[in-house]
Design a protein around this motif. Structure first.
Motif, PDB file in Angstrom:
ATOM      1  N   GLU A  71       4.114 -10.533  -7.938  1.00 43.33           N
ATOM      2  CA  GLU A  71       3.651 -11.093  -6.670  1.00 43.33           C
ATOM      3  C   GLU A  71       3.290 -12.559  -6.838  1.00 43.33           C
ATOM      4  OE1 GLU A  71       1.579  -6.916  -6.906  1.00 43.33           O
ATOM      5  OE2 GLU A  71       1.916  -8.630  -8.229  1.00 43.33           O
TER       6      GLU A  71
ATOM      7  N   SER B 150       5.058 -13.138  -1.766  1.00 43.22           N
ATOM      8  CA  SER B 150       6.385 -12.788  -2.257  1.00 43.22           C
ATOM      9  C   SER B 150       6.265 -11.745  -3.351  1.00 43.22           C
ATOM     10  CB  SER B 150       7.099 -14.018  -2.811  1.00 43.22           C
ATOM     11  OG  SER B 150       7.271 -15.007  -1.825  1.00 43.22           O
ATOM     12  N   CYS B 151       7.244 -10.865  -3.406  1.00 45.36           N
ATOM     13  CA  CYS B 151       7.312  -9.845  -4.443  1.00 45.36           C
ATOM     14  C   CYS B 151       8.723  -9.885  -5.022  1.00 45.36           C
ATOM     15  CB  CYS B 151       7.001  -8.470  -3.877  1.00 45.36           C
ATOM     16  SG  CYS B 151       7.238  -7.096  -5.041  1.00 45.36           S
ATOM     17  N   ALA B 152       8.851 -10.409  -6.231  1.00 45.85           N
ATOM     18  CA  ALA B 152      10.149 -10.487  -6.899  1.00 45.85           C
ATOM     19  C   ALA B 152      10.344  -9.240  -7.746  1.00 45.85           C
ATOM     20  CB  ALA B 152      10.221 -11.737  -7.757  1.00 45.85           C
TER      21      ALA B 152
ATOM     22  N   LYS C 271      12.856  -8.875   3.727  1.00 46.94           N
ATOM     23  CA  LYS C 271      13.497  -8.825   2.422  1.00 46.94           C
ATOM     24  C   LYS C 271      14.621  -9.831   2.343  1.00 46.94           C
ATOM     25  CE  LYS C 271      16.530  -5.098   4.009  1.00 46.94           C
ATOM     26  NZ  LYS C 271      17.803  -5.796   3.883  1.00 46.94           N
TER      27      LYS C 271
ATOM     28  N   LYS D  42      18.014 -12.310  -3.329  1.00 47.25           N
ATOM     29  CA  LYS D  42      16.997 -12.784  -4.270  1.00 47.25           C
ATOM     30  C   LYS D  42      16.154 -11.652  -4.835  1.00 47.25           C
ATOM     31  CE  LYS D  42      16.502 -17.329  -2.066  1.00 47.25           C
ATOM     32  NZ  LYS D  42      15.568 -18.286  -1.425  1.00 47.25           N
TER      33      LYS D  42
ATOM     34  N   THR E 256      13.884 -10.043  -3.463  1.00 51.70           N
ATOM     35  CA  THR E 256      12.509 -10.425  -3.138  1.00 51.70           C
ATOM     36  C   THR E 256      12.114  -9.867  -1.769  1.00 51.70           C
ATOM     37  OG1 THR E 256      12.667 -12.453  -4.443  1.00 51.70           O
ATOM     38  CG2 THR E 256      10.927 -12.365  -2.799  1.00 51.70           C
TER      39      THR E 256
ATOM     40  N   TYR F 206       9.023 -10.097   1.164  1.00 47.71           N
ATOM     41  CA  TYR F 206       7.971 -11.004   1.616  1.00 47.71           C
ATOM     42  C   TYR F 206       6.996 -10.286   2.540  1.00 47.71           C
ATOM     43  CZ  TYR F 206      11.507 -14.345   0.105  1.00 47.71           C
ATOM     44  OH  TYR F 206      12.421 -15.039  -0.638  1.00 47.71           O
TER      45      TYR F 206
END
Length: 126
Positions: free
Chosen positions: A5, A20-22, A71, A75, A77, A79
């Motif tokens: 995060e 953000s969550c990668a 989303k 990426k 990721t 959000y």
């Protein structure tokens, strides 16, 4: 699986933040990502969940209309756009990953999420 995060911070009431969550390491092409939060002295609660394949979403009643989960599959990721923040939104926010059920539905209970990020602090002052 790794979830990282970012984007937390301190804002005044009425302000906005985007978390953000990668995600990395998932062996399946589609999965569920949920945002949870835990305020001091309270239990962790679900905020929003999204299915990366179809994009279906779930929101807790307390955040509907103010927080938006989205989303970017390219990426990897997810959000969480947080608008009109309130002091009661102050918490550590976690993203978590889970597999959908056979119908493509995502869980909303934390017990069904197998993978967790380290959390990011969001502080909203009045």
């Amino acid at each position: 699986v790794q979830l990282v995060e970012s984007g937390g911070g301190s804002v005044r009431a009425g302000g906005s933040l985007r978390l953000s969550c990668a995600a990395s390491g998932f062996t399946r092409s589609s999965y569920c990502i949920g945002w949870f939060r835990q305020a001091p002295g309270k239990e962790r609660e679900v905020v929003a969940v999204i299915y990366t394949a179809g994009g279906s979403t779930y929101y807790a009643d307390s955040v509907k209309g103010r927080l938006t989960i989205s989303k970017d599959n390219a990426k990897s990721t997810v959000y969480l756009q947080m608008n009109t923040l309130k002091p009661e939104d102050t918490a550590v926010y976690y993203c978590a990953g889970a597999a959908p059920d056979y119908g493509g539905n995502c869980p909303t209970r934390e017990a069904f999420f197998d993978y967790w990020g380290q959390g990011t602090q969001v502080t909203v002052s009045s």
